[in-house]
Design a protein around this motif. Structure first.
Motif, PDB file in Angstrom:
ATOM      1  N   UNK A 145       6.911  -6.474   3.463  1.00  0.00           N
ATOM      2  CA  UNK A 145       5.708  -7.288   3.334  1.00  0.00           C
ATOM      3  C   UNK A 145       5.215  -7.669   4.726  1.00  0.00           C
ATOM      4  N   UNK A 146       3.951  -7.348   5.021  1.00  0.00           N
ATOM      5  CA  UNK A 146       3.330  -7.730   6.281  1.00  0.00           C
ATOM      6  C   UNK A 146       1.874  -8.060   6.019  1.00  0.00           C
ATOM      7  N   UNK A 147       1.677  -9.264   5.424  1.00  0.00           N
ATOM      8  CA  UNK A 147       0.335  -9.676   4.983  1.00  0.00           C
ATOM      9  C   UNK A 147      -0.263  -8.617   4.066  1.00  0.00           C
ATOM     10  N   UNK A 148       0.558  -8.105   3.200  1.00  0.00           N
ATOM     11  CA  UNK A 148       0.241  -6.987   2.327  1.00  0.00           C
ATOM     12  C   UNK A 148       1.380  -5.993   2.418  1.00  0.00           C
ATOM     13  N   UNK A 149       1.603  -5.228   1.369  1.00  0.00           N
ATOM     14  CA  UNK A 149       2.720  -4.281   1.371  1.00  0.00           C
ATOM     15  C   UNK A 149       2.416  -3.130   2.323  1.00  0.00           C
ATOM     16  N   UNK A 150       3.296  -2.948   3.282  1.00  0.00           N
ATOM     17  CA  UNK A 150       3.105  -1.958   4.343  1.00  0.00           C
ATOM     18  C   UNK A 150       4.336  -1.078   4.438  1.00  0.00           C
ATOM     19  N   UNK A 151       4.121   0.220   4.587  1.00  0.00           N
ATOM     20  CA  UNK A 151       5.247   1.133   4.704  1.00  0.00           C
ATOM     21  C   UNK A 151       4.958   2.278   5.642  1.00  0.00           C
ATOM     22  N   UNK A 152       6.010   2.884   6.143  1.00  0.00           N
ATOM     23  CA  UNK A 152       5.945   4.072   6.989  1.00  0.00           C
ATOM     24  C   UNK A 152       6.729   5.172   6.302  1.00  0.00           C
TER      25      UNK A 152
END
Length: 412
Positions: A305-312
């Motif tokens: 979670x980073x001010x919204x779901x974030x992925x790489x």
């Protein structure tokens, strides 16, 4: 002891984890300067009582020395500035060398005995970054390397710094503030990873415990296909082509290593120092696992979670490591989205052949474990297994790794 108390601005640490910051007053007297001023006053009184010309002359000479000291100390700080040379990133607990370049823009006068101290971005380090310049000739530069140890992850912004000097006699201390913006991203603490954990993370597939074949390579025989114009003629299967009258080619496989998708649970149910430390340890464990997997040639990615779901997406390479660690370094405060939501939203990156590893700072309850899909591996920062799998340096204190912007509201 200082003479001009209204100018003193010392920032004392309000929390045990805060880094002490010393800000010198713009004008100050040293202990030697106070003693000198006391002798000067004593000489003035003696001259007034005796009306001796010699004592008046000595008093005037002492006043001149004090005046010259103040003028020269001010001249030393004029037209001098600094720039910083450092890496774009660092890791918590690992020494970092910052090279300060002192630039003397004066045409005739050198700069001597100048102290430098950072005022912004200090909270990211164990001690306030400071340096000392002995001499910089007029119109030249001088470099001073300084070793610092980052203690907090995240973006550390440098801007304001202070230059001070007591040259030439040490009687008067002068200080000025200057500005030069810079930024440094501090990755989570890197620890040693037990190779056994990578073995546990690698799925067992039909072709072996660590590899799975894919079309389009040159490793092993996969099957036959019709040969198309422009394809490599070395793969034409001439025996079958002569028998059927149609050009057919061999289709080969490429062996791909397992893919790891590391889910980082940063949910905080209580904002205590202990809970924050466990989250920081989980983030450091995730970063160490990503680095170890990429060093072994595996494909790895992260999701959080980073001010919204974030992925790489999982892939390989040095750039992948930098991107993953940069994402982990900038993870914000999360008090709303728990591990169940993390698992649900991560399905968009969970492709076939991908092993999901959930790194958390809490003990997963049984009710949640029952909901986890098969193949999901859970690593808790509270468990004894995590302490055996991940080895961090003794100087790394996870209670002090919390980013500066998250310190407000923590209950010690």
């Amino acid at each position: 002891m200082t003479f001009f108390r209204p100018f003193v601005r010392d920032k004392r640490p309000a929390r045990p984890t805060a880094t002490p910051v010393r800000i010198r007053p713009a004008l100050d007297f040293s202990m030697t300067g106070l003693v000198y001023c006391s002798l000067m006053i004593f000489m003035a009184i003696a001259a007034l009582n005796t009306q001796a010309n010699l004592l008046f002359g000595v008093f005037g000479l002492m006043c001149g020395v004090l005046l010259v000291s103040g003028v020269i100390s001010r001249l030393m700080l004029k037209q001098i500035r600094i720039t910083r040379e450092m890496s774009e990133y660092a890791s918590v607990g690992k020494p970092l060398t910052i090279t300060y370049q002192f630039i003397n823009d004066k045409k005739f006068w050198p700069s001597l005995s100048i102290s430098h101290a950072e005022l912004d971005g200090v909270e990211g380090f164990v001690r306030q970054p400071q340096s000392y310049l002995l001499h910089a000739a007029a119109g030249t530069n001088a470099t001073v390397p300084v070793e610092v140890i980052p203690k907090r992850r995240g973006l550390q912004a440098f801007d304001r710094y202070q230059l001070s000097t007591s040259f030439p006699f040490g009687f008067i201390k002068r200080a000025v503030e200057r500005w030069h913006p810079d930024a440094l991203i501090v990755y989570p603490a890197a620890g040693g990873v037990d190779p056994r954990i990578l073995t546990l993370c690698q799925p067992a597939e039909k072709t072996g415990p660590t590899m799975r074949p894919r079309r389009g390579g040159i490793d092993e025989f996969y099957g036959l296909k019709e040969h198309r114009r422009g394809e490599n003629p070395r793969f034409i299967y001439w025996r079958r082509s002569a028998r059927t009258g149609v050009l057919v080619a061999k289709e080969m496989t490429q062996v791909a290593p397992p893919r790891l998708l590391i889910l980082v649970d940063t949910f905080l149910s209580r904002r205590t120092r202990e809970e924050h430390a466990l989250i920081e340890k989980a983030i450091a464990m995730a970063g160490s696992l990503v680095s170890a997997a990429l060093e072994q040639g595996l494909s790895a990615g992260v999701y959080a979670w980073k001010n919204g779901w974030t992925g790489i997406l999982p892939t390989r390479g040095k750039r992948q490591r930098r991107d993953c660690l940069a994402l982990l370094a900038r993870l914000p405060l999360n008090v709303q989205h728990g591990p169940q939501a993390l698992l649900e939203h991560s399905q968009e990156l969970n492709e076939s052949g991908t092993t999901t590893v959930l790194v958390t700072g809490r003990d997963i309850e049984l009710s949640l474990s029952d909901k986890l899909r098969s193949g999901v591996m859970v690593i808790s920062a509270r468990s004894s297994q995590a302490a055996a799998w991940f080895k961090f340096e003794s100087q790394v204190d996870f209670s002090r790794c919390v980013p500066t912007e998250q310190e407000a509201g923590i209950v010690d």
